[in-house]
Design a protein around this motif. Structure first.
Motif, mmCIF file in Angstrom:
data_model
loop_
_atom_site.group_PDB
_atom_site.id
_atom_site.type_symbol
_atom_site.label_atom_id
_atom_site.label_comp_id
_atom_site.label_asym_id
_atom_site.label_seq_id
_atom_site.Cartn_x
_atom_site.Cartn_y
_atom_site.Cartn_z
ATOM 1 N N ASP A 99 0.813 -1.213 0.000
ATOM 2 C CA ASP A 99 0.000 0.000 0.000
ATOM 3 C C ASP A 99 0.848 1.266 0.000
ATOM 4 N N GLU A 100 2.114 1.132 0.415
ATOM 5 C CA GLU A 100 2.984 2.304 0.407
ATOM 6 C C GLU A 100 3.267 2.754 -1.026
ATOM 7 N N TYR A 101 3.293 1.799 -1.951
ATOM 8 C CA TYR A 101 3.596 2.141 -3.349
ATOM 9 C C TYR A 101 2.357 1.963 -4.225
ATOM 10 N N CYS A 102 2.400 1.050 -5.171
ATOM 11 C CA CYS A 102 1.333 0.988 -6.179
ATOM 12 C C CYS A 102 -0.005 0.507 -5.625
ATOM 13 N N GLY A 103 0.008 -0.222 -4.542
ATOM 14 C CA GLY A 103 -1.252 -0.646 -3.934
ATOM 15 C C GLY A 103 -1.994 -1.740 -4.679
ATOM 16 N N GLY A 104 -1.280 -2.543 -5.424
ATOM 17 C CA GLY A 104 -1.914 -3.695 -6.072
ATOM 18 C C GLY A 104 -2.561 -3.352 -7.397
ATOM 19 N N ILE A 105 -3.034 -4.412 -8.058
ATOM 20 C CA ILE A 105 -3.631 -4.243 -9.386
ATOM 21 C C ILE A 105 -5.080 -3.780 -9.221
ATOM 22 N N LYS A 106 -5.485 -2.912 -10.099
ATOM 23 C CA LYS A 106 -6.825 -2.343 -10.080
ATOM 24 C C LYS A 106 -7.893 -3.430 -10.162
ATOM 25 N N ASN A 107 -8.966 -3.247 -9.448
ATOM 26 C CA ASN A 107 -10.127 -4.145 -9.475
ATOM 27 C C ASN A 107 -9.775 -5.583 -9.138
ATOM 28 N N GLY A 108 -8.687 -5.777 -8.394
ATOM 29 C CA GLY A 108 -8.314 -7.121 -7.959
ATOM 30 C C GLY A 108 -7.940 -8.079 -9.079
ATOM 31 N N LYS A 109 -7.583 -7.532 -10.221
ATOM 32 C CA LYS A 109 -7.252 -8.423 -11.344
ATOM 33 C C LYS A 109 -5.840 -8.981 -11.188
#
Lengths: 312, 429
Positions: free
Chosen positions: B268-278
């Motif tokens: 979460d400090e950086y990109c925070g994962g792929i959009k929409n949980g993909k």
């Protein structure tokens, strides 16, 4: 003097000489072809990439090979350098690829092109290209432009060697000629169709390695191999007056500079000599000109005709 | 919380003004350097820091500086390469826009190090508003005696000029930039001679990336050895990564080199994962020109070790299974992305930006785009894919400047890793 080995042949040249010029000193088959380099034009070279060679040993001091193929026209030799041109399959493969790139958008309209028979691109593709084409894309096209009343610019045939740009820049005083746009949309042009109005502008025809710039006073008059070249001169107040006149019977069809075996003129000539002096009485004819290049014209067709008659 | 060098004060209100910047310790390094250090000391510190060029090639900065012919009495120049135009890279813009004085401070130090009295900031033409910010900051620096004649009473003088490009990617190439700055068509020059010997107006010239020079003040304040402790192995220090694509938090992040790619994408400090949980499909890790890698190769190297954001780790495996840190343009693609359509976009860019000077790049980039267009329309076949690969191989290494390579690498890697996708069926309407 430094020593360099090109395709296993040693040659001694002055420091600062390029690999290409060292190879020309040896001469013969090991000379890399050059479509954009022109020894009389400062800054030319490096663009067409047909003269790429492999340097397997940088110098005596630093024997490491160079990581990439280098443009022989613009890479100076070092003492002890070892170069491979026709002895390297990699170089020949790459050259084949470069020819393919150069022909990609070329119209291949040799049958109707005035340059055919004395065209560097024609020679290059016969010697180094492939007889098959791999492209099915439409070719890029441009409208033809008249650069003044004597020169025709046929941009479709241009390979963007920049020679005419350097010529216009270096031997004419009013520069109105350059490259417009970028990438594959590049075109040689005289923005807003300015006329190149200069006594020496005609030389851009001589430096053009292809049929992109042609002489309108000669256009469609004859195939070059049906004309007989003679060295001739006249007392010209503007240039050396040393030219080659191209005859059909007793008629002068065109006048050009004297080109050496690499297609470079010995001296630039003026427009008056080139375009306006088309009478035999204008010239003092010296001797038949021997064309030492490898295209149709250098088969010495005219000599054969003289020897065996027209069906020889 | 990881260490911040370039972004330390970037969120402070009014940091773009001289007063606030100075109050927070800005320009201290200039005082320190001009009064207590010789130019050689600065080069030495930068060498010790292991700082490497942040523009893409990763060449050691101290080494680059030591190549220049510093003979007194001869002009030489330092050019700030702010012509940031690689698709996916927008880190320098962020830095210039929000903390312009940091750049000027870095520039003063660097010019002092190579004894240059004139410097040019060559800024991308599209960033006119950023140039205004820089010009205002330069004016303030002049007014406060950090630029101009006899800076801080020493015998060192420096003038900085901003020069906008006319929006050409090719002018980010060192020698293309120099030609453009001289007022000519931005055609890259043949090398050698390299700019360090024969550059702008024929004088020795050093060209550095914005981020590289912005790091120098910290190195002078804290010492090169201190800087070398940050990062991993030969990748010292921090790096700005501009992350974009299908991620929850796109933006510019300052990371310590050696951060794992997995953490960068998912924490979460950086990109925070792929959009929409993909699911993650592929990443272009260093700006559009570097090879694209599929998810399994970007998260782990071919040897199964975790992939880190560092020069060495990203290029682990060569171009077979690796890529490059490049300029730090981190483009993330989710499972629904068409690699081929994306490749067409990249290739169209390179076709548009090729200067047209040398034949392989001029003809090859256009040819590749035409073929890709056909493939995307569903009219391609197996032979086209081989041909595409062949063209890319014929461009690579045979051009005057690296634009040819930059155009070839994305094509080669996309075919290598995603060959199946190139056989697009015509859409049935």
């Amino acid at each position: 003097m430094v020593k360099v080995t090109i395709d296993n042949i040693d040659v001694e040249v002055e420091e600062g000489t390029t690999i290409l010029n060292a190879a020309r000193k040896i001469g013969g088959k090991i000379v890399p072809p050059a479509m954009c380099y022109y020894s009389k034009l400062a800054g030319s070279g490096g663009k067409c990439r047909t003269c790429l060679v492999k340097v397997t040993q940088g110098s005596d001091k630093d024997p490491r090979p160079m990581p990439k193929l280098v443009a022989s026209c613009s890479t100076p030799v070092q003492n002890g350098m070892i170069v491979q041109n026709i002895t390297s399959p990699e170089v020949l493969e790459t050259r084949k690829a470069i020819v393919e790139f150069l022909l990609l958008n070329h119209p291949l309209d040799c049958p109707v092109c005035d340059q055919a028979g004395e065209c560097d691109l024609q020679d290059l593709s016969y010697n180094h290209g492939s007889s098959l084409t791999r492209t099915e894309e439409p070719r890029r096209t441009f409208e033809m432009i008249d650069v003044g009343s004597k020169i025709k610019l046929h941009m479709n045939r241009c390979i963007l060697c920049y020679r005419c740009v350097y010529t216009a820049d270096q031997i004419t005083d009013k520069r109105v000629h350059g490259v417009l746009e970028r990438g594959d949309r590049c075109e040689i042009g005289t923005y807003i169709k300015n006329v190149i109005d200069n006594d020496f502008s005609g030389n851009i025809i001589d430096v053009c390695p292809v049929g992109a710039l042609t002489d309108m006073t000669f256009r469609f008059k004859s195939r070059v191999w049906f004309t007989n070249p003679y060295d001739a001169h006249r007392a010209c107040p503007k240039c050396s007056g040393k030219v080659v006149i191209w005859l059909s019977g007793n008629k002068i069809l065109r006048v050009t500079g004297r080109k050496d075996e690499y297609g470079e003129v010995e001296e630039f000539i003026c427009n008056e000599c080139r375009f306006d002096k088309k009478e035999m009485s204008d010239w003092i004819v010296e001797k038949p000109r021997k064309i030492k290049r490898n295209s149709v014209i250098s088969q010495n067709h005219y000599e054969l005709i003289n020897k065996y008659g027209s069906h020889g | 919380m990881s260490i911040k060098i370039l972004f330390e004060n970037i969120d402070v209100d009014g940091i773009d003004s001289f007063e606030v910047y100075r109050k927070l310790g800005g320009y201290n390094s200039v005082e320190k350097a001009l009064k207590n250090m010789s130019p050689e000391d600065i080069v030495e510190e930068v060498k010790k820091s292991g700082l490497r060029g942040r523009g893409g090639a990763g060449f050691p900065t101290g080494m680059k500086w030591s190549f220049i012919d510093k003979a007194p009495g001869k002009s030489h120049y330092l050019i700030y390469n702010a012509d940031e135009s690689e698709p996916g890279t927008f880190k320098d813009r962020h830095l210039m826009q929000y903390n312009p004085h940091l750049l000027i401070e870095g520039l003063i130090l660097s010019c002092y190090a190579i004894r240059s009295n004139t410097s040019y900031i060559y800024i991308r033409g599209e960033l006119m508003y950023v140039m205004r910010i820089l010009e205002k900051a330069i004016e303030e620096a002049y007014a406060n005696g950090f630029l101009g004649k006899n800076i801080l009473g020493t015998d060192f003088s420096l003038d900085i000029y901003c020069h906008p490009g006319a929006a050409a990617y090719i002018c980010g190439e060192e020698t293309g930039l120099i030609e453009s700055l001289e007022g000519k068509r931005g055609n890259p020059r043949l090398k050698p001679p390299f700019p360090a010997l024969n550059g702008l107006f024929g004088f020795p010239t050093i060209i550095n990336n914005v981020e590289t020079l912005a790091t120098v003040p910290w190195i002078i304040n804290n010492g090169g050895e201190q800087y070398a402790k940050i990062g991993i192995g030969k990748s010292t220090g921090t790096k700005l990564i501009s992350a974009c694509g299908h991620i929850n938090k796109p933006g510019v992040y300052e990371i310590e080199l050696g951060l794992s790619v997995e953490e960068f994408i998912y924490s979460d400090e950086y990109c925070g994962g792929i959009k929409n949980g993909k699911k993650l499909k592929a990443v272009v890790a260093g700006g559009s020109s570097v090879p694209i890698l599929p998810a399994e190769l970007i998260l782990k190297t071919a040897k199964g070790e975790p992939r880190l954001l560092s020069y060495e780790s990203l290029s682990e495996g060569g171009f077979e299974t690796g890529t490059m840190l490049g300029s730090g343009g981190f483009i993330v693609m989710d499972e629904d992305t068409s690699i081929v359509k994306n490749l067409l976009t990249f290739t169209r860019f390179y076709r548009h930006e090729s200067c047209g000077q040398c034949s392989p790049c001029r003809e090859g980039t256009a040819w590749m785009e035409k073929i890709l267009n056909r493939i995307v329309e569903g009219k391609g076949n197996e032979k086209d894919i081989d041909l595409l690969m062949d063209i890319a191989n014929n461009i690579e290494g045979n051009t005057i400047c690296p634009l040819g390579d930059a155009a070839a690498w994305p094509v080669q890697s996309a075919i290598k890793h995603f060959r199946d996708e190139f056989l697009i069926k015509p859409e049935i309407v």
